[in-house]
Design an enzyme around this catalytic site. Structure first.
Site, PDB file in Angstrom:
ATOM      1  N   SER A   1       0.847  -1.193   0.000  1.00 54.23           N
ATOM      2  CA  SER A   1       0.000   0.000   0.000  1.00 54.23           C
ATOM      3  C   SER A   1       0.881   1.240   0.000  1.00 54.23           C
ATOM      4  O   SER A   1       1.671   1.436  -0.926  1.00 54.23           O
ATOM      5  CB  SER A   1      -0.944  -0.025   1.207  1.00 54.23           C
ATOM      6  OG  SER A   1      -1.830   1.075   1.190  1.00 54.23           O
ATOM      7  N   THR A   2       0.793   2.072   1.055  1.00 52.55           N
ATOM      8  CA  THR A   2       1.566   3.305   1.125  1.00 52.55           C
ATOM      9  C   THR A   2       3.051   3.013   0.952  1.00 52.55           C
ATOM     10  O   THR A   2       3.613   2.192   1.661  1.00 52.55           O
ATOM     11  CB  THR A   2       1.332   3.987   2.479  1.00 52.55           C
ATOM     12  OG1 THR A   2      -0.067   4.217   2.656  1.00 52.55           O
ATOM     13  CG2 THR A   2       2.067   5.309   2.549  1.00 52.55           C
TER      14      THR A   2
ATOM     15  N   HIS B   1      -2.345  -0.867  -3.607  1.00 49.94           N
ATOM     16  CA  HIS B   1      -3.359   0.169  -3.446  1.00 49.94           C
ATOM     17  C   HIS B   1      -2.910   1.419  -4.201  1.00 49.94           C
ATOM     18  O   HIS B   1      -2.044   2.163  -3.727  1.00 49.94           O
ATOM     19  CB  HIS B   1      -3.553   0.510  -1.957  1.00 49.94           C
ATOM     20  CG  HIS B   1      -4.058  -0.634  -1.152  1.00 49.94           C
ATOM     21  ND1 HIS B   1      -3.946  -0.679   0.224  1.00 49.94           N
ATOM     22  CD2 HIS B   1      -4.682  -1.784  -1.512  1.00 49.94           C
ATOM     23  CE1 HIS B   1      -4.487  -1.794   0.662  1.00 49.94           C
ATOM     24  NE2 HIS B   1      -4.932  -2.489  -0.369  1.00 49.94           N
TER      25      HIS B   1
ATOM     26  N   MET C   1      -0.287   0.986   5.129  1.00 53.64           N
ATOM     27  CA  MET C   1      -1.055   1.314   6.314  1.00 53.64           C
ATOM     28  C   MET C   1      -2.358   0.530   6.240  1.00 53.64           C
ATOM     29  O   MET C   1      -2.801   0.111   5.184  1.00 53.64           O
ATOM     30  CB  MET C   1      -1.356   2.811   6.360  1.00 53.64           C
ATOM     31  CG  MET C   1      -0.143   3.711   6.155  1.00 53.64           C
ATOM     32  SD  MET C   1       1.118   3.577   7.427  1.00 53.64           S
ATOM     33  CE  MET C   1       0.272   4.350   8.798  1.00 53.64           C
TER      34      MET C   1
ATOM     35  N   ASP D   1      -5.505  -4.412   5.262  1.00 47.99           N
ATOM     36  CA  ASP D   1      -5.772  -5.242   4.089  1.00 47.99           C
ATOM     37  C   ASP D   1      -4.574  -6.163   3.855  1.00 47.99           C
ATOM     38  O   ASP D   1      -3.438  -5.697   3.753  1.00 47.99           O
ATOM     39  CB  ASP D   1      -6.019  -4.379   2.858  1.00 47.99           C
ATOM     40  CG  ASP D   1      -6.420  -5.198   1.637  1.00 47.99           C
ATOM     41  OD1 ASP D   1      -7.005  -6.281   1.821  1.00 47.99           O
ATOM     42  OD2 ASP D   1      -6.146  -4.759   0.514  1.00 47.99           O
TER      43      ASP D   1
END
Length: 302
Positions: free
Chosen positions: A171-172, A198, A288, A291
């Site tokens: 993600s991030t 993401h 973060m 998921d």
């Protein structure tokens, strides 16, 4: 945590106004300044020392990528890109690989109230960026000779099975982490790889092309007609789930509809367990939120 100090950088006066107003509504965010181009941004960063910078990419004098490349390697602010997909998707991917921790897609390039639609996402990602660790030196500097990494994997001895897969969720900070990971793998990596990241729709094709240019592996954006094979890494398309099927086939769809992330790491991981059972190896990278948690539990249980 203490108040997050944010610098807003955009060459559009209206965009600066919208971003400043949107962020200022959050009680734990303080907009400490604005900048109209990359050169002014670097001056304000040195002067104000913000925790987070929201950064436009296409600007006069010095663009957003130039700002990222000019930041110090230590004590640099976290950077959230605010971008238009059609105008600068390739530039956005380069910025994410160069150290920006996240991306917010502008709903329009026009000076209209539609820009206020990015409000909740922008606040959420600025807060997440403030908690993120410093990504360190740009990943692109580490992989300039990655195409040379084609020696066989002499120490990797997978079980003799046709049903093996590596699934990756991130993600991030994901594009930079993916660059570091995939560029370190050889062309003859013995099992296929599927990645869920993401990132807004419209950016994953450019990301896959960038990764393919610096990796010994073949890296492509996922599509239903593809068949998985060793030495191939597929990146889930932004805005839609990636599911693994039997015989190396892929499915892209929106089910289930009630999730926060499309694609979902949990959905990818669970589909891998459904069809590859104990032949799944899962990797969770930077990010973060949670998921990937349930999907990782399913892999461990299998």
């Amino acid at each position: 945590m203490s108040t997050i100090r944010v610098l807003v950088v955009d060459d559009s006066a209206f965009a600066r106004k919208v971003l400043r107003e949107t962020l200022s509504r959050a009680r734990d965010i303080e907009v400490v300044g604005v900048a109209r181009d990359g050169l002014e941004a670097l001056e304000k960063i040195a002067q104000l020392k913000p925790d987070v910078v929201t950064l436009d990419l296409v600007m006069p004098n010095l663009d957003g990528l130039g700002v990222l490349e000019s930041l110090p390697s230590e004590h640099a602010p976290r950077v959230v890109i605010v971008s238009i997909s059609d105008a600068s998707s390739e530039l956005a991917i380069r910025a994410l690989q160069a150290g920006a921790v996240d991306l917010v897609q502008k709903p329009t390039a026009l000076a209209t109230d539609q820009l206020y639609e990015l409000g909740d996402e922008l606040v959420l990602k600025v807060k997440a960026a403030a908690r993120a660790r410093n990504p360190g030196p740009a990943a692109t500097k580490l992989v300039s000779s990655a195409r040379l990494a084609t020696k066989p994997l002499s120490r990797f001895s997978p079980k003799r099975s046709k049903r093996r897969i590596m699934v990756v969720g991130t993600s991030t900070g994901g594009p930079q982490a993916l660059t570091r990971l995939l560029s370190g793998l050889p062309a003859d990596f013995p099992i296929p790889i599927a990645v869920a990241l993401h990132i807004p729709a419209g950016y994953t094709h450019a990301l896959a092309e960038r990764l393919n240019s610096v990796c010994a592996l073949d890296v492509v954006e996922a599509s239903p007609e593809l068949l998985l094979r060793p030495g191939l890494a597929v990146v889930a398309r932004g805005g839609i789930h990636l599911k693994l099927l039997e015989a190396g086939r892929l499915r892209l769809d929106m089910e289930p509809h009630d999730l926060l992330h499309y694609p979902s790491v949990n959905i990818l991981f669970q589909s891998a367990v459904d069809h590859y059972a104990d032949g799944v190896r899962g990797v969770v990278l930077t990010g973060m939120g949670d998921d990937g948690l349930r999907g990782s539990q399913a892999i461990c249980e299998a």
